[in-house]
Design a protein around this motif. Structure first.
Motif, short mmCIF file in Angstrom:
data_model
loop_
_atom_site.label_atom_id
_atom_site.label_comp_id
_atom_site.label_asym_id
_atom_site.label_seq_id
_atom_site.Cartn_x
_atom_site.Cartn_y
_atom_site.Cartn_z
N ILE A 56 0.86 -1.19 0.00
CA ILE A 56 0.00 0.00 0.00
C ILE A 56 0.89 1.23 0.00
O ILE A 56 1.78 1.37 0.85
CB ILE A 56 -0.93 -0.02 1.23
N THR A 57 0.67 2.11 -0.95
CA THR A 57 1.58 3.24 -1.16
C THR A 57 1.52 4.26 -0.03
O THR A 57 2.46 5.02 0.15
CB THR A 57 1.26 3.96 -2.47
N GLY A 58 0.46 4.30 0.72
CA GLY A 58 0.32 5.29 1.77
C GLY A 58 -0.20 6.61 1.22
O GLY A 58 -0.45 6.77 0.03
N GLY A 59 -0.36 7.57 2.12
CA GLY A 59 -0.89 8.86 1.74
C GLY A 59 -1.65 9.48 2.89
O GLY A 59 -1.62 8.97 4.02
N ALA A 60 -2.34 10.58 2.63
CA ALA A 60 -3.08 11.29 3.67
C ALA A 60 -4.55 10.89 3.63
O ALA A 60 -5.11 10.64 2.56
CB ALA A 60 -2.94 12.80 3.50
N PHE A 61 -5.18 10.86 4.79
CA PHE A 61 -6.62 10.56 4.87
C PHE A 61 -7.17 11.12 6.16
O PHE A 61 -6.42 11.51 7.07
CB PHE A 61 -6.86 9.05 4.77
N LEU A 62 -8.50 11.16 6.26
CA LEU A 62 -9.16 11.59 7.49
C LEU A 62 -9.33 10.38 8.40
O LEU A 62 -10.10 9.48 8.09
CB LEU A 62 -10.51 12.22 7.18
N MET A 63 -8.62 10.38 9.50
CA MET A 63 -8.71 9.28 10.45
C MET A 63 -9.72 9.63 11.53
O MET A 63 -9.71 10.72 12.08
CB MET A 63 -7.34 9.02 11.08
N GLY A 64 -10.60 8.70 11.82
CA GLY A 64 -11.68 8.93 12.78
C GLY A 64 -13.01 8.72 12.11
O GLY A 64 -13.09 8.32 10.94
N ASN A 65 -14.08 8.97 12.82
CA ASN A 65 -15.41 8.72 12.29
C ASN A 65 -15.80 9.76 11.25
O ASN A 65 -16.02 10.92 11.56
CB ASN A 65 -16.43 8.72 13.43
N THR A 66 -15.88 9.33 9.99
CA THR A 66 -16.28 10.21 8.89
C THR A 66 -17.54 9.72 8.20
O THR A 66 -17.93 10.25 7.17
CB THR A 66 -15.15 10.32 7.85
N GLY A 67 -18.16 8.67 8.75
CA GLY A 67 -19.36 8.10 8.15
C GLY A 67 -20.62 8.73 8.69
O GLY A 67 -20.61 9.80 9.31
N SER A 68 -21.74 8.05 8.50
CA SER A 68 -23.04 8.57 8.91
C SER A 68 -23.39 8.22 10.35
O SER A 68 -24.22 8.87 10.97
CB SER A 68 -24.13 8.03 7.98
N ALA A 69 -22.77 7.16 10.89
CA ALA A 69 -23.06 6.75 12.26
C ALA A 69 -22.52 7.78 13.25
O ALA A 69 -21.51 8.45 12.99
CB ALA A 69 -22.46 5.38 12.54
N ASP A 70 -23.17 7.90 14.40
CA ASP A 70 -22.72 8.86 15.41
C ASP A 70 -21.34 8.51 15.95
O ASP A 70 -20.56 9.39 16.30
CB ASP A 70 -23.72 8.92 16.56
N GLY A 71 -21.04 7.22 16.00
CA GLY A 71 -19.74 6.82 16.52
C GLY A 71 -19.64 6.99 18.02
O GLY A 71 -20.62 7.21 18.72
N GLU A 72 -18.42 6.90 18.52
CA GLU A 72 -18.18 7.00 19.95
C GLU A 72 -17.18 8.11 20.23
O GLU A 72 -16.46 8.56 19.34
CB GLU A 72 -17.70 5.65 20.49
N THR A 73 -17.13 8.52 21.49
CA THR A 73 -16.30 9.66 21.87
C THR A 73 -14.86 9.49 21.42
O THR A 73 -14.23 10.41 20.91
CB THR A 73 -16.35 9.86 23.40
N HIS A 74 -14.31 8.30 21.61
CA HIS A 74 -12.90 8.10 21.32
C HIS A 74 -12.60 7.90 19.83
O HIS A 74 -11.46 7.63 19.46
CB HIS A 74 -12.33 6.93 22.14
N GLU A 75 -13.62 8.05 18.96
CA GLU A 75 -13.40 8.04 17.51
C GLU A 75 -13.26 9.47 16.97
O GLU A 75 -13.09 9.65 15.77
CB GLU A 75 -14.57 7.36 16.80
N GLN A 76 -13.34 10.44 17.85
CA GLN A 76 -13.36 11.85 17.45
C GLN A 76 -12.23 12.62 18.13
O GLN A 76 -11.75 12.21 19.19
CB GLN A 76 -14.72 12.48 17.83
N PRO A 77 -11.83 13.76 17.53
CA PRO A 77 -12.30 14.27 16.25
C PRO A 77 -11.56 13.62 15.08
O PRO A 77 -10.42 13.18 15.25
CB PRO A 77 -11.96 15.76 16.34
N ALA A 78 -12.18 13.57 13.93
CA ALA A 78 -11.49 13.10 12.74
C ALA A 78 -10.40 14.11 12.38
O ALA A 78 -10.61 15.33 12.46
CB ALA A 78 -12.47 12.94 11.58
#
Length: 299
Positions: A56-78
């Protein structure tokens, strides 16, 4: 049962000069916008143990909850995270592969092609070191009876993935809950998940399944969502700018716990997301915990 997720480039796995058996897979990736698509990948000849990997070549991305689900406290902030090139297992380590390296299988539900389970974080690390030695590589973990387990960043051997590597690989260029789309339900059957994951849908639950039966993501990876939780190398800490929910089990222990990703076959849809984080003591084992291997490219 555990409860609480236009440019082109070519890369390939760097082969060691002394190789007893092959653990590699090359992949050509093309990027359009934020979505990465695996165009081709070729398995190289294998030896005594075949554990295919993808480069996998790697690169930049948004890490954390970026979907539609509310997620949990420790998944934030993206937040924006950059990942260096690395190699990652096409699927979770199977019972046959684990036994070929370690000489035994700890699994509750024995079957050669199912993921190995009931492995602690320590078991997974010892496997990585043993596999490295078999492959003529420098073990990635230094194990000291007093200092414990330390990752050697200069070693070229196999290791567990970082959290960022795991999530980058699982999302494969997407920003939804899973690479098949957003999860529409908290529990029960979810159409987006059915094609890619074994999870607690009310139909298939309670037992692991042979690896590689569902649809892979754009990087050619199978079962990154579902089947078993996967250990990462990471300690469980809050994301930068975030916090740990004080009501979360084990939150007070912080870095003593290790992060698991992927959501297993017996937890609901809301936990089957790329951003979902779980955490346990590294000595813990369960019928729904396994792992897959990673390796730094270029060492």
């Amino acid at each position: 049962r555990l409860l609480s997720s236009p440019m082109s480039c070519t890369c390939s796995v760097v082969q060691p000069s002394r190789i007893a058996f092959q653990v590699a897979l090359s992949v050509c990736l093309s990027f359009s916008g934020s979505t990465a698509v695996a165009q081709d990948h070729t398995r190289l000849p294998s030896g005594a143990v075949n554990i295919p990997m993808v480069a996998i070549t790697g690169g930049a991305f948004l890490m954390g909850n970026t979907g539609s689900a509310d997620g949990e406290t420790h998944e934030q902030p993206a937040s924006q995270v950059r990942v260096a090139p690395f190699a990652f297992g096409v699927h979770e380590v199977t019972q046959a592969q684990f036994e070929a390296v370690m000489g035994y299988t700890p699994s509750r539900d024995p079957a050669p092609e199912k993921p190995v389970e009931r492995v602690s974080w320590y078991d997974a690390v010892r496997f990585c070191n043993a596999l490295s030695r078999l492959d003529g590589l420098t073990p990635a973990y230094v194990i000291d009876p007093f200092e414990g387990y330390t990752l050697d960043p200069e070693a070229n051997g196999y290791r567990l993935p970082t959290e960022a590597e795991w999530e980058y690989a699982a999302k494969a260029g997407t920003g939804t809950d899973t690479y098949a789309g957003n999860v529409a339900v908290e529990e029960g059957q979810d159409a987006a998940l059915d094609a890619i994951a074994w999870y607690s849908s009310g139909i298939d639950e309670g037992r692991t399944q042979p690896v590689g039966q569902k649809q892979p993501n754009a990087f050619g990876l199978y079962d990154v969502i579902g089947n078993v939780f996967e250990w990462t190398d990471a300690a469980f800490v809050a994301y930068p700018g975030g916090q740990l929910d004080p009501d979360t089990p084990g939150a007070a222990q912080g870095g003593q716990l290790r992060v698991l990703r992927g959501g297993p076959m017996d937890t609901p849809a809301r936990h089957s997301r790329a951003a979902y984080r779980y955490r346990l003591h590294p000595s813990y084992t369960s019928h729904n915990i396994g792992f897959r291997i990673a390796r730094t490219i270029g060492l």
